[in-house]
Each structure stands twice: as C-alpha cells, then as structure tokens.
Design an enzyme around this catalytic site. Structure first.
Site, short mmCIF file in Angstrom:
data_model
loop_
_atom_site.label_atom_id
_atom_site.label_comp_id
_atom_site.label_asym_id
_atom_site.label_seq_id
_atom_site.Cartn_x
_atom_site.Cartn_y
_atom_site.Cartn_z
N ASP A 183 -21.07 17.68 6.88
CA ASP A 183 -21.76 16.39 6.73
C ASP A 183 -23.21 16.58 7.21
O ASP A 183 -23.57 17.61 7.79
CB ASP A 183 -21.02 15.30 7.51
CG ASP A 183 -21.34 13.91 6.97
OD1 ASP A 183 -22.32 13.79 6.19
OD2 ASP A 183 -20.65 12.94 7.31
C1 BGC Z 1 -22.52 10.59 5.66
C2 BGC Z 1 -21.77 11.12 4.47
C3 BGC Z 1 -22.71 11.28 3.31
C4 BGC Z 1 -23.84 12.21 3.72
C5 BGC Z 1 -24.83 12.49 2.62
C6 BGC Z 1 -23.78 11.37 5.96
O1 BGC Z 1 -24.56 10.75 6.91
O2 BGC Z 1 -21.67 10.62 6.79
O3 BGC Z 1 -20.72 10.24 4.15
O4 BGC Z 1 -22.02 11.78 2.20
O5 BGC Z 1 -24.54 11.60 4.80
O6 BGC Z 1 -25.60 11.41 2.33
#
Ligand code: BGC
Length: 729
Positions: free
Chosen positions: A289
């Site tokens: 993530d």
């Molecule tokens: C979130 C994810 C997301 C990623 C990309 C993160 O902050 O937890 O769910 O897919 O960002 O945007």
C-alpha cells in the site's frame, strides 16, 4: 526531426539485438505468456528488473504545460504508475517513453483506485453489500472497467474485502460489511466484473484484492493502527474473502498497513508467502500500500528504508508503491547477498505476466475516444441507478410510505441539494456536476403531482441555527416533511475515523425542531457508515438509508418515496443503538451468560440488525424443510423454505441462510451466513428458496492453522426466526 528519428533508431537496435532469432520470443503474441516472460527475463539487466518492481505516481497535475515535466521525472523502464489523470495524451506520452525509448520496450502498467466507478460513480461498496445482488455488482464493475480501460487505466485497486465491524473506522464505506461470506461473494463478483473471462480484451482491467489482511480490525476504529487478531479469528473471518478472490483468479493483492500481532502485514511472510502463494497458489503479484514499505520504519519493524525494502520483499511484496525503497536499495541488498536475483526474477515474472495478459505489449497505447463513447453512457447511468435502487434500505416505516395524495412536500436539510457528497469517498474521476441531487430526483418524480418547498435548515455541522425558522415555515405549509441528512463525503473513507456514530448535534436539533411542527417526518440519510440513530429514530415516521449512491441517487430515492420502486436493500452491517455498543455484529461467539453482562443503560439488541430492511410487500415465510435429518459428510442435502408475497405489490426478497454449530471443540459464532439469494416474489405468489448444503463447505470450519474440521453432531440451519436441526453422523 528528433521525434521521428528516435523510434526508428530504437527499432533498428531491437531488431539487431534479436540477431538470428528474428522477432524476439517475448514479442510474439502467439507464444504462451510463460514463454514470453522467460524470454524477456533472460534479456533484462538487474537494473531493468528492479525498475519493474516499483510504482511511481503520475498525473496529479494535468496541466498540459507540465506534461513534459512529469514524463521527464518518471524513468521509462518503470514497472507501474498510479495514474491520477484520465488524460489519454499524457498516458500515451509516458507509455511512448517506455515502449519506444527503452532498450526492451516494456510497457508501463497504469493503476488507479477505481473503487465504485471511474466516472459513472455508483453506490459505495457498503451500499453494494446491502443490495445482495452480486450479479448487479459485477455488472457495474464491468462498466467501471470499460470506462477505466478506455481512459487509460489497466488496473484497479479494488475490491476491498476487509471485513469491518467497527463503524468508527471510515473505511467501512469501502467494504461489504461485517460478514466474511458477504465480502467473499461480493469480492468475487467484483473481480469477475473487472477482469471478465479474458483480460486481453480492451474493456477489462486487472483487479486487486485489498488490504491483505486484517486491516478492518484497526483498534478503536482508528486508521493505520496495529491490530491484534487471534489466528483463529484470522482464519474464520479475515482470510476467507481473500481465499475466495484468489480462487476466482484475482490478478493482484495489496498488502495492508496494519501490524498483525507484531509483524506488519507488509512484512508478514506467513500471510504473503506461506498462505497466499504457497498454500493458495496465487500466481499474481502483491503490491504494497501507499508508502507501506517505508512505514515499516515508523512501525518499529525496520531500522531504515533499506531494511524495510529487504523485509517487505523477502516477505513477499513484489511491487513497491510510491516510496521508492526497492529501487533505491536493491543493488546494495543484492551485493550483500540479502536478496537473490532468483527472487527478483520471480517477482518480475509475476508483474510481466500481467502485462502480457493485459495485451500491453501488443496494444500499449490508449485510443483517444470522444467522451460520449467512453464514459457516462446512458447504459452506464441506468446500471448505476438500478444498483442505487437495490442498495437503499428502508429502515423504518410507520405506514407513511409510499407517499400518496401529498400536494406539498417540504424538502429540508443539508443533503437535499447536494451533489458532491452523494458521490462518497474514493470518487475516482466522478464530478459533482454528473450527479443528480435528491431535490432533482424529487422534481422528476413528483413534478406535476406535488409542489416542493425547499429550505437547507442548517449545514452538516457547526452551530448556525439561523436557517431553522425558514425550515419551520416551509414544513408548516407542507403535507409532509422530507429531511435529508447525513455525512459529508470526507467523513468516511481512508483516514476518516470518527469517535461517535451520531450525526452532529445541529442535524439532530433541526430534526427536533421539525418534529415539533406536527407534520409527518421522513428522514433520508446519506452516509458512508452505520450511524447511531437512536435519538433520531423516535422523531421519524420513516427513515430511508440511501448511503452514498453516486451519480444516480435522486431518482431511486424519490422512486422509493413515491412507491414506483419497492425497496429491497437489507443491511450488511449492524446499526448499533449507541457508539458504545461498537463493535457489535451478528456473528459473535456465544457468551458464558447470554442473559447477563449487558450494558445497563441500553437494550442489548442493535437498533437495526444485520439483514434488516423493509419492503412495501408483505412476505410470509413457510416452515423450513430438510431433505434429511440424519446426514453424512459426503452427501449433499437441500433445505427449502417458501416465501409468499401476501401483499398486492411485487417485491424482491433476500433469503439469508445461516448455520450454527451449537457445540464443537473450537466454539463457533452464534450463527454464520452461508448462502443468500434475492428473488422477485410477485404479488400473491409463492417462491421456494433452496440451499443445497455441502457439509465439507458449509458445516465445516477451520482451526487456527487453517485446517478444515468437520465434527459430528447437531447443526442448526436457520432463516429469519425459523430453524431446524440436522444431525451429522
Ligand atoms: C490506500 C489504498 C489505495 C492506495 C492507492 C492508500 O492510501 O490505503 O486503498 O489503493 O492508497 O491510492
């Protein structure tokens, strides 16, 4: 001159690289993906491989004047970018750099958060769960996939299948509620909707099951906190939706932010390697993530970014999202013998496989289609509207709905003319101007038959009561008051935890002010989490939960009020009586003293339980019937129940089938959802709903190591308040 000469030069170079082989194997679409990957890997340098394992971000600034700069900043050989834009030109320019200006011409994979629609925003996942219609959810994911792919996105970071039981956590909006089975079924429907049968087609995107695993258990509903989850709970509750999505062929998985019992998910080799890859056989890749690799330092699991890169990679994270740790430290880690080139090859192979499967080598560029062919088509809007209709939940109705014979409707509240907040969080490229407000939906529905009288009353929060008196006047001149309350879009989603589930005091006060007018009061709620409605509920004659319905919310809501649409949504997450009751969910383990230990100040039951939702039809359930009472582990058996619609309105009913195992060596939840079906039951007609039970699937459970156990003895099969017993020999 330069622009034309360069591609020519690169082509000549590539052909000469191929030497006697002619066209390199990896460039031959008729070869198998594995052959192509193997061939390409053989040709890659270590640096080229490492670049494939990184994901950068592009597109926050879509100003044409800055396009050149953005492209300059991203290395041509990058594995993937999170593409914040829907500008096809920028995408193609960056792709050109990768395909035409690097030695091997490996295309970039463009990913983005297409969570509930790309531009045609449909209801948030929590609402989708309440539709109990996985086929429709899949259809909408296919709509989103098409819009995304035609606009240059190849990969979505969806579905989120984190079972969530604490509505203070803002991310409950992004999952399908508190039940593992519901998350599994909806997750699988989404994966199939996005990916279809053939990813090679131009209207499909790769899906990503996230956030693996246990993120929904965030302490106290605060985002990013550590989680302490027993392995039994992990296997019972948090892992099953992921297993189901892996079995359904989800191409990628995202590791979660949370620490799990002392080892952060992003460095957890037990879950990432042993379970996901070795036991479940996932052949796709894991992406971390956002900054999650680097955050291992903040979590106290790595001394510095280099150690973080090592820990995440060796645990099983193939692609590093955003923080550049892999690119920065892999050469050193290789030299020190901390990582092996073989492991890097395996990781790169997983990423390349997806690029081949998506057809990116053959079709790296996105055609520039006019908007009318690409987004917000009438079919897409209609599908979004159908899902909104099916996901709205009629929480309370004392008979005022459907409305009849009303001439003057007061439309009051901060949500009444809103568009933006109806889109919810993670609205991708959705725009407020695309959305129909509740007021517009009412105009369309009641125009001609009733007059609407509007007053905002108050804002979503704050202490400004200056709008109350107009709201009162408007209410007094009407036959019925429609009060549109709820949450701003930013109050749910990531990093949007709240300490209370009650709406801000000002909204409650407005409701109280209007209730004193003595007119029937209908409360319409748009929000991204279950709310504490105990003080609002006694004031209301009816309450309709519309969630964050997306671009087409007004018309379904108005249709339910008028009776054109018969509400069929049922809750996939419990509404508590008070925030202090959280976590509250239907499938908890039995208490030692079921009649004691309750809070002294409130009733033990939730305000609205899992599965709750009213209809304009009246359904009468028959008795449960089982094909067999004595059963064996190797034989399937079917249980049936009849549902009669004794009203004169056709309606959809969802039958939820629960199983309980009242006594076994590892205690089970009081009941567990194992099957559901939603079907139209026409007025005056009877439908028979059936559940064919596979003992090894539906009566078994797993222990703390994930081993399945099926124990002889009694099982209860239940639907609503009916249940029957079967005995397993
Ligand atoms: C979130 C994810 C997301 C990623 C990309 C993160 O902050 O937890 O769910 O897919 O960002 O945007």
């Amino acid at each position: 001159m330069k622009r034309i000469l360069l591609p020519l030069f690169v082509t000549v170079l590539c052909v000469s690289c191929a030497g006697d082989e002619g066209i390199p194997v990896y460039r031959q679409p008729e070869r198998s993906v594995d052959e192509r990957v193997e061939d390409l890997l053989r040709r890659m340098t270590f640096e080229e491989k490492v670049l494939q394992l990184n994901q950068y971000i592009v597109g926050l600034n879509t100003n044409v004047n800055n396009i050149g700069k953005q492209i300059e900043e991203v290395p041509g050989g990058i594995g993937s970018v999170i593409y914040f834009s829907d500008n096809v030109t920028l995408r193609n320019e960056l792709q050109r750099k990768a395909v035409e200006q690097t030695r091997l011409g490996i295309p970039v994979l463009f990913g983005f958060d297409v969570i509930h629609g790309f531009r045609t925003i449909y209801p948030i996942p929590l609402a989708q769960g309440c539709s109990w219609n996985p086929a429709l959810v899949g259809e909408l994911c296919a709509v989103a996939a098409r819009e995304a792919r035609l606009s240059g996105t190849d990969w979505t970071f969806s579905p989120m299948i984190d079972v969530s039981r604490d509505a203070r956590w803002g991310r409950v909006a992004e999952c399908y509620g508190e039940d593992p089975y519901c998350n599994a079924v909806m997750g699988v429907a989404s994966v199939r909707g996005y990916q279809g049968d053939d990813l090679y087609l131009t209207d499909r995107v790769a899906a990503c099951a996230k956030h693996y695993v246990g993120y929904g258990m965030s302490q106290g509903g605060r985002d990013y906190t550590a989680t302490d989850i027993s392995m039994q709970l992990m296997w019972d509750t948090y892992l099953p939706p992921y297993k189901a999505c892996v079995e359904a062929g989800v191409e990628t998985v995202m590791s979660a932010f949370n620490d799990i019992n002392g080892v952060p998910a992003t460095a957890n080799s037990y879950f990432l390697t042993e379970i996901l890859k070795q036991r479940w056989g996932h052949r796709g890749f894991v992406v971390s993530d956002w900054n999650a690799v680097e955050q291992l330092v903040a979590q106290g699991h790595a001394r510095d970014r280099k150690e973080a890169a090592w820990r995440a990679f060796t645990a099983g994270v193939e692609m590093d999202m955003k923080d550049d740790c892999y690119r920065s430290f892999f050469p050193e880690l290789l030299a020190e013998g901390k990582i092996s080139e073989k492991a890097v090859d395996d990781a790169v192979a997983r990423i390349l496989r997806l690029k081949f499967r998506l057809g990116l080598f053959e079709r790296p560029y996105t055609d520039s289609l006019p908007e009318t062919e690409r987004i917000l088509t009438p079919e897409a809007r209609q599908a979004a509207e159908r899902l909104a209709e099916e996901s709205m939940v009629l929480l309370k109705n004392n008979g005022i709905l459907p409305l009849s014979g009303v001439r003057d409707i007061a439309v009051i509240g901060p949500m009444a003319r809103e568009r933006y907040h109806l889109l919810g969080s993670w609205r991708c490229h959705g725009r407020a101007e695309d959305a129909q407000s509740l007021y517009e939906g009412l105009q369309q529905e009641f125009g001609g038959s009733a007059s609407l009288h509007y007053a905002a009353g108050c804002d979503f929060d704050g202490a400004d009561r200056s709008g109350f008196s107009l709201a009162r006047r408007v209410a007094l001149q009407s036959d019925v008051v429609l009060l549109c309350l709820g949450e701003r879009a930013e109050w749910s989603g990531e990093n949007a935890s709240r300490s209370t589930l009650a709406l801000p005091a000002i909204q409650q006060e407005l409701a109280e002010e209007l209730a004193r007018c003595g007119k029937p009061l209908i409360v319409v709620l748009s929000n991204g989490r279950p709310l504490d409605l105990s003080r609002l509920e006694p004031l209301a004659d009816a309450m309709l939960e519309i969630w964050q319905p997306g671009v087409s919310g007004g018309s379904p809501m108005a249709g339910i009020l008028s009776g054109r649409v018969n509400p069929s949504g049922r809750l996939c997450m419990t509404f508590p009586r008070s925030t202090g009751q959280v976590p509250i969910f239907y499938n908890s383990r039995p208490s030692a003293r079921p009649d004691q230990g309750h809070y002294q100040d409130i009733d033990e039951s939730p305000l609205y339980e899992f599965g709750h939702g009213l209809s304009y039809s009246h359904f009468v359930y028959g008795e449960l019937e089982s094909e067999a009472e004595e059963i064996t582990s190797d034989k399937l058996f079917t249980v049936k129940i009849s549902v009669t619609n004794v009203s004169d309105v056709d309606g959809y009913e969802t039958v939820h089938w629960f199983v309980s195992d009242p006594c076994c060596s590892i205690t089970r939840p009081v009941k567990e959802l194992k099957h559901f079906e939603k079907r139209l039951v026409r007025a005056g007609e009877t439908e028979t709903f059936a559940f064919t039970i596979v003992p090894a699937r539906d009566l078994a459970y797993v222990d703390a190591a994930g081993n399945p156990l099926l124990e002889a003895g009694e099982f209860r099969i239940g639907v609503k308040d009916r249940s029957l017993c079967v005995h397993l020999k």
